[in-house]
Scaffold this active site. Structure first.
Site, PDB file in Angstrom:
ATOM      1  N   HIS A  54       0.828  -1.191   0.000  1.00 14.38           N
ATOM      2  CA  HIS A  54       0.000   0.000   0.000  1.00 14.38           C
ATOM      3  C   HIS A  54       0.869   1.250   0.000  1.00 14.38           C
ATOM      4  O   HIS A  54       2.059   1.210   0.325  1.00 14.38           O
ATOM      5  CB  HIS A  54      -0.916  -0.001   1.224  1.00 14.38           C
ATOM      6  CG  HIS A  54      -2.038  -0.982   1.128  1.00 14.38           C
ATOM      7  ND1 HIS A  54      -3.003  -1.106   2.096  1.00 14.38           N
ATOM      8  CD2 HIS A  54      -2.363  -1.888   0.165  1.00 14.38           C
ATOM      9  CE1 HIS A  54      -3.878  -2.043   1.752  1.00 14.38           C
ATOM     10  NE2 HIS A  54      -3.503  -2.529   0.581  1.00 14.38           N
ATOM     11  N   GLU A  56       0.883   3.856   2.006  1.00 19.32           N
ATOM     12  CA  GLU A  56       1.416   4.241   3.307  1.00 19.32           C
ATOM     13  C   GLU A  56       2.670   3.438   3.659  1.00 19.32           C
ATOM     14  O   GLU A  56       3.637   3.984   4.199  1.00 19.32           O
ATOM     15  CB  GLU A  56       0.349   4.057   4.397  1.00 19.32           C
ATOM     16  CG  GLU A  56      -0.881   4.928   4.219  1.00 19.32           C
ATOM     17  CD  GLU A  56      -1.990   4.226   3.441  1.00 19.32           C
ATOM     18  OE1 GLU A  56      -3.167   4.525   3.700  1.00 19.32           O
ATOM     19  OE2 GLU A  56      -1.671   3.385   2.560  1.00 19.32           O
ATOM     20  N   CYS A  79      -6.319   1.922   5.632  1.00 15.54           N
ATOM     21  CA  CYS A  79      -7.105   0.713   5.878  1.00 15.54           C
ATOM     22  C   CYS A  79      -7.004   0.303   7.345  1.00 15.54           C
ATOM     23  O   CYS A  79      -6.019   0.573   8.034  1.00 15.54           O
ATOM     24  CB  CYS A  79      -6.663  -0.419   4.962  1.00 15.54           C
ATOM     25  SG  CYS A  79      -4.979  -1.007   5.223  1.00 15.54           S
ATOM     26  N   ARG A 211       0.612  -0.019 -26.008  1.00 18.02           N
ATOM     27  CA  ARG A 211       1.848   0.001 -26.780  1.00 18.02           C
ATOM     28  C   ARG A 211       2.430   1.413 -26.772  1.00 18.02           C
ATOM     29  O   ARG A 211       1.704   2.398 -26.732  1.00 18.02           O
ATOM     30  CB  ARG A 211       1.593  -0.434 -28.235  1.00 18.02           C
ATOM     31  CG  ARG A 211       0.976  -1.812 -28.353  1.00 18.02           C
ATOM     32  CD  ARG A 211       0.833  -2.286 -29.790  1.00 18.02           C
ATOM     33  NE  ARG A 211      -0.063  -1.465 -30.593  1.00 18.02           N
ATOM     34  CZ  ARG A 211      -1.398  -1.592 -30.602  1.00 18.02           C
ATOM     35  NH1 ARG A 211      -1.980  -2.483 -29.818  1.00 18.02           N
ATOM     36  NH2 ARG A 211      -2.135  -0.817 -31.376  1.00 18.02           N
TER      37      ARG A 211
END
Length: 337
Positions: A54, A56, A79, A211
């Protein structure tokens, strides 16, 4: 109350970092984090491809001991739940972060205020809702999947200035110039999946990959089929997973959401464009208009619709326009009800 100038500046930095994850982190949100101590950035990070680590964690690892007493700017509530890694909110507390500036609350039921609560309980000063509208726009795909049960849908139209996408025999390479085509590849890279209809797949034999631009994760290729699937390049290092899907568009959108797709880039053709508009599934239109006319016999960008009147047709609001080489790029969002 207006946020302090420094908070706005550092949060904008975090939002720019978060945007690097778009298209690469699904089903996770693309988050950015900047850690500042004594006015100096000591750590920064964004959600890595596949969703881990994550933002953090990346920023804390960069900051090291300098995180103690610092301020962390995070584009989404940290979270609070245990998954493959410990909660980021707890990690910020353990690292000694003194203050967290958060752009918005995470509506995921596993978080939804719990991350902020962990910070407060750990003695961290919390400032919320700094640049919340900007953060919500960046999180549009994550929010759409979570709250509407479907991906955020971008309809891409590359047309002549009379609204045509191909000659009567299907010839379409190339209507727009190289600058516009490179921009399309950048947009593919910022979406989790690219969708086309069966007719486009059979006529154009598209690769539906990115691409000319480095990307850590090729988008999923979604091909709508009626009958036998058209030939497509298999999944490899330069082509993403290939999903053939049948059914009604709302049902397909629900299935894509269940499989983790948050942002969907719809490229063709006219029948699919009309179906998406009729179903009210278009969240933004990205148009590329070239300086040529193909005439009434050429294939239209949008197939037949059944609007009973002009007033019944959906209207969109112009939010961005710019020149790409000799072509015009324009982005539209639906008018508010």
């Amino acid at each position: 109350m207006t946020a302090p100038e420094d908070d706005i500046r550092h949060m904008r930095h975090a939002l720019r970092l978060a945007a690097r994850g778009l298209g690469n982190v699904w089903p996770n949100p693309a988050v950015g984090c900047v850690i500042v101590r004594d006015g100096r950035v000591v750590g920064r990070g964004w959600t890595q491809p596949g969703g881990r680590p994550h933002a953090e964690r990346m920023a804390l690892d960069m900051a090291g001991e300098a995180a103690r007493g610092a301020t962390a700017y995070v584009t989404l509530e940290p979270c609070a739940h245990h998954g493959r890694t410990p909660p980021c909110a707890s990690g910020l507390v353990t690292a000694g972060i003194a203050r967290v500036v958060s752009a918005m609350t995470d509506p995921d039921p596993r978080v939804c205020g719990a991350g902020h609560a962990i910070l407060r309980e750990g003695g961290v000063t919390l400032t919320e809702n700094v640049l919340a509208p900007e953060a919500a726009r960046l999180q549009a795909g994550f929010l759409s999947r979570l709250m509407r049960g479907r991906p955020f849908v971008t309809l891409k139209l590359a047309t002549s200035f009379d609204g045509r996408i191909a000659m009567p025999d299907g010839e379409s390479r190339w209507i727009t110039g190289p600058e516009a085509r490179l921009h399309v590849h950048a947009m593919r890279a910022s979406h989790d999946a690219v969708m086309v209809g069966a007719r486009t797949a059979r006529t154009d034999l598209p690769h539906l990959n990115v691409r000319g631009i480095a990307t850590p994760r090729q988008p999923v290729r979604v091909v709508l089929t009626r009958g036998s699937p058209p030939p497509m390049p298999p999944e490899d290092e330069t082509h993403g997973p290939l999903w053939f899907m049948q059914g009604e568009l709302p049902e397909i959108m629900g299935e894509l959401s269940q499989r983790g797709i948050t942002r969907l880039f719809c490229e063709g053709g006219g029948v699919l464009a009309a179906d998406l508009l009729r179903a009210g599934l278009v969240d933004q239109v990205m148009g590329y208009t070239a300086g040529l006319a193909l005439g009434a016999a050429a294939r239209p960008a949008i197939g037949a619709t059944d609007w009973p009147s002009l007033a019944a047709a959906p209207r969109f609001r112009l939010v961005e326009t710019r020149r790409l080489g000799n072509d015009l790029f324009h982005r539209w969002t639906p008018d508010a009800p």
